[in-house]
Design an enzyme around this catalytic site. Structure first.
Site, short mmCIF file in Angstrom:
data_model
loop_
_atom_site.label_atom_id
_atom_site.label_comp_id
_atom_site.label_asym_id
_atom_site.label_seq_id
_atom_site.Cartn_x
_atom_site.Cartn_y
_atom_site.Cartn_z
N TYR A 16 -12.63 -2.14 -3.68
CA TYR A 16 -13.09 -2.35 -2.30
C TYR A 16 -14.61 -2.37 -2.18
O TYR A 16 -15.14 -2.12 -1.11
CB TYR A 16 -12.52 -1.27 -1.39
N GLU B 141 -9.85 -10.55 -7.47
CA GLU B 141 -8.88 -9.46 -7.30
C GLU B 141 -7.74 -9.57 -8.31
O GLU B 141 -7.24 -8.55 -8.81
CB GLU B 141 -8.35 -9.47 -5.86
N LYS C 94 0.82 -1.22 0.00
CA LYS C 94 0.00 0.00 0.00
C LYS C 94 0.86 1.28 0.00
O LYS C 94 2.08 1.22 0.26
CB LYS C 94 -0.91 -0.02 1.23
N HIS D 182 -2.18 -5.43 1.65
CA HIS D 182 -3.50 -6.04 1.49
C HIS D 182 -3.30 -7.45 0.97
O HIS D 182 -2.37 -7.69 0.19
CB HIS D 182 -4.35 -5.26 0.47
N ASN E 135 -1.90 0.14 6.88
CA ASN E 135 -1.43 -1.16 7.38
C ASN E 135 -0.54 -1.90 6.38
O ASN E 135 -0.37 -3.10 6.45
CB ASN E 135 -2.61 -2.01 7.87
P1 CMP Z 1 -7.44 -4.45 3.78
O1 CMP Z 1 -7.01 -5.84 4.09
O2 CMP Z 1 -6.80 -3.78 2.61
O3 CMP Z 1 -9.02 -4.44 3.54
C1 CMP Z 1 -9.83 -3.33 3.84
C2 CMP Z 1 -9.11 -2.25 4.57
O4 CMP Z 1 -9.92 -1.33 5.27
C3 CMP Z 1 -8.26 -2.86 5.66
O5 CMP Z 1 -7.17 -3.54 5.07
C4 CMP Z 1 -7.90 -1.63 6.50
O6 CMP Z 1 -6.72 -0.99 6.05
C5 CMP Z 1 -9.08 -0.70 6.24
N1 CMP Z 1 -9.85 -0.38 7.43
C6 CMP Z 1 -10.01 0.83 7.97
N2 CMP Z 1 -10.78 0.80 9.06
C7 CMP Z 1 -11.11 -0.49 9.26
C8 CMP Z 1 -11.89 -1.18 10.23
N3 CMP Z 1 -12.49 -0.54 11.24
N4 CMP Z 1 -12.02 -2.52 10.11
C9 CMP Z 1 -11.44 -3.20 9.07
N5 CMP Z 1 -10.69 -2.58 8.11
C10 CMP Z 1 -10.53 -1.26 8.20
#
Ligand code: CMP
Length: 136
Positions: free
Chosen positions: A52, A129, A12, A118, A115
């Site tokens: 998403y 995906e 990311k 993904h 984070n």
């Molecule tokens: P990802 O695995 O990319 O999938 C969805 C993303 O939403 C997740 O990682 C997080 O970076 C983001 N996100 C932000 N807030 C939340 C939340 N409360 N719960 C889950 N995902 C979140």
């Protein structure tokens, strides 16, 4: 029984910005993943919204899509036995604060949004995906 799978991984914007691309790729390779395809791109907000879409009703959807389109990302197809689960294990919990020691999100993640990585959450979504980013 062998169960060779492919999964989609994204490095990311927060991690690309901090020049962690090669370090994170090495982590995948050292865990036995093969990087079958990869490209560095920047997507539009509307592409992020499509990607998403499963999260479209969530309160964090708008910020999430703005964020994923905010800078370059590296998208990769990773291949390994049971790749989907293996990648989820390697990434750790979504929230870096809750991720286990040694996981990518624990090591590199800065917040639940930033984070760092993904990964597809199921074999079915991995196919969707992968096709989203590599439609050939
Ligand atoms: P990802 O695995 O990319 O999938 C969805 C993303 O939403 C997740 O990682 C997080 O970076 C983001 N996100 C932000 N807030 C939340 C939340 N409360 N719960 C889950 N995902 C979140």
């Amino acid at each position: 029984m062998s169960n060779l799978e492919q999964t989609l991984s994204i490095i990311k914007p927060d991690a690309v910005e901090r020049n962690l691309e090669n370090e994170i790729k090495k982590e995948f390779i050292s865990k036995g993943f093969k990087i079958v395809k990869e490209k560095k791109i920047q997507i539009t907000k509307s592409e992020a919204e499509q990607f998403y879409k499963v999260h479209e009703t969530k309160p964090f959807y708008n910020d999430l899509c703005s964020y994923l389109s905010s800078g370059p990302i590296v998208v990769m197809v990773l291949e390994k036995e049971d790749a989907v689960m293996a990648n989820r294990d390697l990434m750790g919990a979504t929230d870096p604060k809750k991720a286990e020691e040694g996981t990518l999100r624990k090591k590199y993640g800065v917040s639940i949004d930033k984070n760092s990585v993904h990964g597809s959450d199921s074999v079915e979504n991995a196919k969707i995906e992968i096709n989203f980013f590599f439609d050939n």
